[in-house]
Design a protein around this motif. Sequence first.
Motif, PDB file in Angstrom:
ATOM      1  N   GLY A  57      16.589  11.173  -0.451  1.00 44.19           N
ATOM      2  CA  GLY A  57      15.158  11.271  -0.700  1.00 44.19           C
ATOM      3  C   GLY A  57      14.829  11.263  -2.185  1.00 44.19           C
ATOM      4  O   GLY A  57      15.693  11.488  -3.036  1.00 44.19           O
ATOM      5  N   LYS A  89      13.532   9.192   2.041  1.00 47.23           N
ATOM      6  CA  LYS A  89      12.325   9.987   2.238  1.00 47.23           C
ATOM      7  C   LYS A  89      11.595  10.116   0.902  1.00 47.23           C
ATOM      8  O   LYS A  89      12.223  10.062  -0.163  1.00 47.23           O
ATOM      9  CB  LYS A  89      12.705  11.386   2.743  1.00 47.23           C
ATOM     10  CG  LYS A  89      13.259  11.344   4.149  1.00 47.23           C
ATOM     11  CD  LYS A  89      13.557  12.732   4.653  1.00 47.23           C
ATOM     12  CE  LYS A  89      14.202  12.619   6.030  1.00 47.23           C
ATOM     13  NZ  LYS A  89      14.645  13.931   6.532  1.00 47.23           N
ATOM     14  N   ARG A 120       8.376   8.512   6.493  1.00 46.42           N
ATOM     15  CA  ARG A 120       9.330   8.951   5.467  1.00 46.42           C
ATOM     16  C   ARG A 120       8.746  10.017   4.533  1.00 46.42           C
ATOM     17  O   ARG A 120       9.389  10.435   3.579  1.00 46.42           O
ATOM     18  CB  ARG A 120       9.792   7.746   4.628  1.00 46.42           C
ATOM     19  CG  ARG A 120      10.734   6.808   5.373  1.00 46.42           C
ATOM     20  CD  ARG A 120      11.364   5.801   4.430  1.00 46.42           C
ATOM     21  NE  ARG A 120      10.463   4.717   4.065  1.00 46.42           N
ATOM     22  CZ  ARG A 120      10.276   4.275   2.819  1.00 46.42           C
ATOM     23  NH1 ARG A 120      10.913   4.849   1.805  1.00 46.42           N
ATOM     24  NH2 ARG A 120       9.450   3.274   2.578  1.00 46.42           N
TER      25      ARG A 120
END
Lengths: 383, 256
Positions: A57, A89, A120
Amino acid sequence: MEFYSFHLMPWPHLPESYSDTAWITCPNSLFDPGQGNLLYNRYLDELEYAEEVGFDGLVVNEHHQNAYGLMPSPNLFAAMLARRTTRAKIAVVGNALPLYGLPTRVAEEYAVLDVITGGRLIAGMVVGGGPEYYSSGINPTQARARFSEALDLIVRAWTEPGPFEFHGQFFQLEYCNPWPRPYQDPHPPIWIPGIGSIETMEMVAQKGYSYTGIPFFHMSVFEKNYATFRKCWLDCGRAPDPGALGLLLPIYVAETDQVARGEYEEHLWYFARRLLNGIQVSPPGYTTARSAMRMAEAQTSFLTSVSSWKEIVDGDYAIVGSPTTVVDKLCSIIDNLGPGHLMGLFQLGTLPGELTRKNLYTFASEVMPKIRAEFPNGPTWKE
Amino acid sequence: MTTLSVDGKSVRVFQFGSGKPVVYLHSIFGEVGEIPFFEALASRGYRVIAPIIPGFPGSDHLDNFLKLEDMIYFLGRVIEVLDLGRVPLVGSSLGGWMACELGTWFPDRYEKLVLINSFGLRVEGARVYDIFRGSQHQMWDLALANGDGLDSLLEPALKFVDSDSLKLHLFSAMEATAAIGWNPYMHDPRLADRLGRCGLDTLIVWGTLDGIIPLAHAEQFSSLIDGSRVVEISTCGHVPVLEDSEFLANVVGDFL
């Protein structure tokens, strides 16, 4: 165990002759748009690169009127990343709810980001830093109540069929009916940072959101606060869940401990001495008077009070070294605190682009796999 | 010190002396208690009634307190419940501002106004020091004629036991002040227009060594309130009430 690349997008060009605060009154004439053009694009490239090398992420955040972090609207940066990334993400640890007029704007923008990215998005909700109450004019004595009401409105806007009426203390809406609704059901994960107040921890635990401690403190401060949070979480009758805890640390990894320190140290001091200068401002009412006094005492455990490399290392203010050193330190910290999300600040202060990329690459290739192997089912909580 | 219940909220009220009632509204430092100024007024035949403004240590916080008018309405209620008839208001610093607002909103309830180094106005070219940004000691230096002696000046009122309890008191006092005057910063943009219509006999007293509110504010108050006059105290800073109680009591006593 999920790994995130966190970026502050700092201003690295404060002149030597300027030694005052980086916040509130740091003259904006020191911002050079030409250099800004290069920087913003470089910083966004670094976030995209993190996805490329394997991070789970990317984290953007929100700061106003300062040289410390140049993302006044984190949703803009999340939007740019939304269309340039495909897998990672996107965690927005921003949207300082009390600073805004209409919380449904946050509900709408987050929903747009979540729908466009196909789920996401991680939706951060923050109270905003002390200095931002000076920069925005919002009354700090109303910060907590505004935050709590805005959060309530946003979550209701995502989960309750509209239109409905909302009649709060701060916000009144006859028709609450935002389009679009979020992609994730019932809504994107909510992350809330806290500086150690028990009230925030209890609220996060009760609602089942995720908590992140404010960074740049001595590790003993994290140990105490994370233990308190885990207790709050379990006291709510919830099962241990590392996903409910995130941890943010400055990280730098290089060939050897010595090389790492050599490449990193001056950039860390620029960050600690120049960019953190002024962040500690706590306006009246921002926390209770007792908490404000406790925070004033905790200043000695904050990075601004550190003057030697030994203190940095001993207090784990930054995790710096060879892959082996960094793996060992992080495994021990994860074991101790129990966070399911590890956010690394891989660019910091004046750290240049090539070293940032090297850092991201080395971490992703030599540190991440070993930590994953150490915690194949994720970390567990001591309790 | 007695506790008054007003619309479900507790307000602590200090009363001193007997005779003609005078309501005193305190400064940003929350000086309510056995201070020499109250004794000096009492010895001149006044009964001083000093409520602690909501949010300051001793009185409850107001629920749903969002705007200045919420505070003014409530302070108006406090004085109404005290049932003092048409009473003069003496206000220092923050309390001076509150007195101006009360006099503007409810002119027929009050007899006279005394404004001492009062907040409440914004004067072009005479910026008020940001009391919410500097350190405590910076503020004391600016506020007082004699530098940082605030602790000893406040001691008779607060009877604090140690420096931590004083610190806690001042933190809470700043919070209560910010709740009222964070933004617009320690002033009411509407006040200048309305003040001229309050019609109350007004005395403006100013410690000229005040490093927080420039003297130009005294002149501005005076120009806005017909018939008012300014008495300057050249030996005092922001809180003549604490800094030179005898002199101030003479000036105020003569006016009342």
